[in-house]
Design a protein around this motif. Structure first.
Motif, PDB file in Angstrom:
ATOM      1  N   ASP A 149       0.816  -1.192   0.147  1.00 19.38           N
ATOM      2  CA  ASP A 149       0.149   0.065   0.016  1.00 19.38           C
ATOM      3  C   ASP A 149       0.928   1.190   0.192  1.00 19.38           C
ATOM      4  OD1 ASP A 149      -2.415  -1.164  -0.143  1.00 19.38           O
ATOM      5  OD2 ASP A 149      -2.679  -1.153   2.117  1.00 19.38           O
ATOM      6  N   GLU A 150       2.036   1.385   0.635  1.00 21.73           N
ATOM      7  CA  GLU A 150       2.704   2.515   0.725  1.00 21.73           C
ATOM      8  C   GLU A 150       3.458   2.727  -0.545  1.00 21.73           C
ATOM      9  OE1 GLU A 150       4.902  -1.006   2.363  1.00 21.73           O
ATOM     10  OE2 GLU A 150       3.137   0.025   3.157  1.00 21.73           O
ATOM     11  N   GLU A 151       3.351   1.926  -1.571  1.00 25.87           N
ATOM     12  CA  GLU A 151       3.811   2.342  -2.813  1.00 25.87           C
ATOM     13  C   GLU A 151       2.793   2.973  -3.824  1.00 25.87           C
ATOM     14  OE1 GLU A 151       6.599  -0.528  -4.883  1.00 25.87           O
ATOM     15  OE2 GLU A 151       7.379  -1.274  -2.721  1.00 25.87           O
ATOM     16  N   HIS A 152       1.642   3.040  -3.466  1.00 25.18           N
ATOM     17  CA  HIS A 152       0.609   3.784  -4.426  1.00 25.18           C
ATOM     18  C   HIS A 152       0.799   5.084  -4.615  1.00 25.18           C
ATOM     19  CE1 HIS A 152      -2.186   0.399  -4.771  1.00 25.18           C
ATOM     20  NE2 HIS A 152      -2.024   0.076  -3.423  1.00 25.18           N
ATOM     21  N   CYS A 153       0.944   5.509  -5.919  1.00 19.24           N
ATOM     22  CA  CYS A 153       1.424   6.699  -6.201  1.00 19.24           C
ATOM     23  C   CYS A 153       0.185   7.631  -6.678  1.00 19.24           C
ATOM     24  CB  CYS A 153       2.359   6.725  -7.213  1.00 19.24           C
ATOM     25  SG  CYS A 153       3.020   8.212  -7.914  1.00 19.24           S
TER      26      CYS A 153
ATOM     27  N   ASP B   7      -8.918   4.107   2.649  1.00 18.14           N
ATOM     28  CA  ASP B   7      -7.758   3.675   3.677  1.00 18.14           C
ATOM     29  C   ASP B   7      -6.496   3.477   2.964  1.00 18.14           C
ATOM     30  OD1 ASP B   7      -8.961   1.841   2.116  1.00 18.14           O
ATOM     31  OD2 ASP B   7      -8.724   0.076   3.355  1.00 18.14           O
ATOM     32  N   ILE B   8      -6.508   4.081   1.511  1.00 16.08           N
ATOM     33  CA  ILE B   8      -5.283   3.822   0.527  1.00 16.08           C
ATOM     34  C   ILE B   8      -4.397   4.983   1.158  1.00 16.08           C
ATOM     35  CG2 ILE B   8      -4.393   4.380  -1.562  1.00 16.08           C
ATOM     36  CD1 ILE B   8      -6.858   3.091  -2.749  1.00 16.08           C
ATOM     37  N   LYS B   9      -3.255   4.419   1.358  1.00 16.15           N
ATOM     38  CA  LYS B   9      -2.055   5.302   1.646  1.00 16.15           C
ATOM     39  C   LYS B   9      -1.077   5.401   0.566  1.00 16.15           C
ATOM     40  CE  LYS B   9      -2.318   4.262   6.791  1.00 16.15           C
ATOM     41  NZ  LYS B   9      -3.606   3.782   6.588  1.00 16.15           N
ATOM     42  N   TYR B  10      -0.726   6.740   0.133  1.00 22.86           N
ATOM     43  CA  TYR B  10       0.179   6.867  -0.942  1.00 22.86           C
ATOM     44  C   TYR B  10       1.398   7.188  -0.473  1.00 22.86           C
ATOM     45  CZ  TYR B  10      -4.211   7.512  -3.291  1.00 22.86           C
ATOM     46  OH  TYR B  10      -5.552   7.465  -3.891  1.00 22.86           O
ATOM     47  N   LYS B  11       2.496   6.884  -1.563  1.00 27.48           N
ATOM     48  CA  LYS B  11       3.913   7.205  -1.082  1.00 27.48           C
ATOM     49  C   LYS B  11       4.017   8.460  -1.198  1.00 27.48           C
ATOM     50  CE  LYS B  11       6.136   6.182  -5.628  1.00 27.48           C
ATOM     51  NZ  LYS B  11       7.039   5.442  -6.288  1.00 27.48           N
TER      52      LYS B  11
END
Length: 99
Positions: free
Chosen positions: A21-25, A91-95
């Motif tokens: 999830d932390e790699e979503h841009c 709940d998506i977390k972006y980098k």
């Protein structure tokens, strides 16, 4: 002989991974959304059928309706993709990005 990675496309190797999830841009999401929206608008318009391909023999009605339906699907996916993260799937977390 040079080794090929074509089989890795069909049969994923053990080293393949799911994108965390932390790699979503956010920039990638916005670009993808804009591309889907623009492509959908293009396919829903009459532009693909103008010019020398305007005769019904080359572009029958069923084909025009199929292209326009695909354009509607592409436009809908662009709306879904653009709203993801702030309208749904919150709940998506972006980098972190530089802008």
């Amino acid at each position: 002989m040079i080794p090929s990675n074509i089989l890795d496309v069909l049969i994923p190797s053990e080293g393949s991974r799911k994108i965390p999830d932390e790699e979503h841009c956010l920039a990638c999401q916005l670009m993808g959304s804009a591309l889907c929206l623009a492509g959908g608008i293009y396919f829903m318009s009459e532009i693909p059928f103008q010019g020398s391909n305007s005769s019904n023999k080359k572009n029958p009605l069923w084909w025009k309706n199929s292209v326009k339906t695909a354009g509607m699907g592409l436009f809908g996916y662009g709306v879904y993709r653009g709203g993801e993260g702030w309208l749904w799937n919150k709940d998506i977390k972006y980098k972190d990005t530089f802008f």
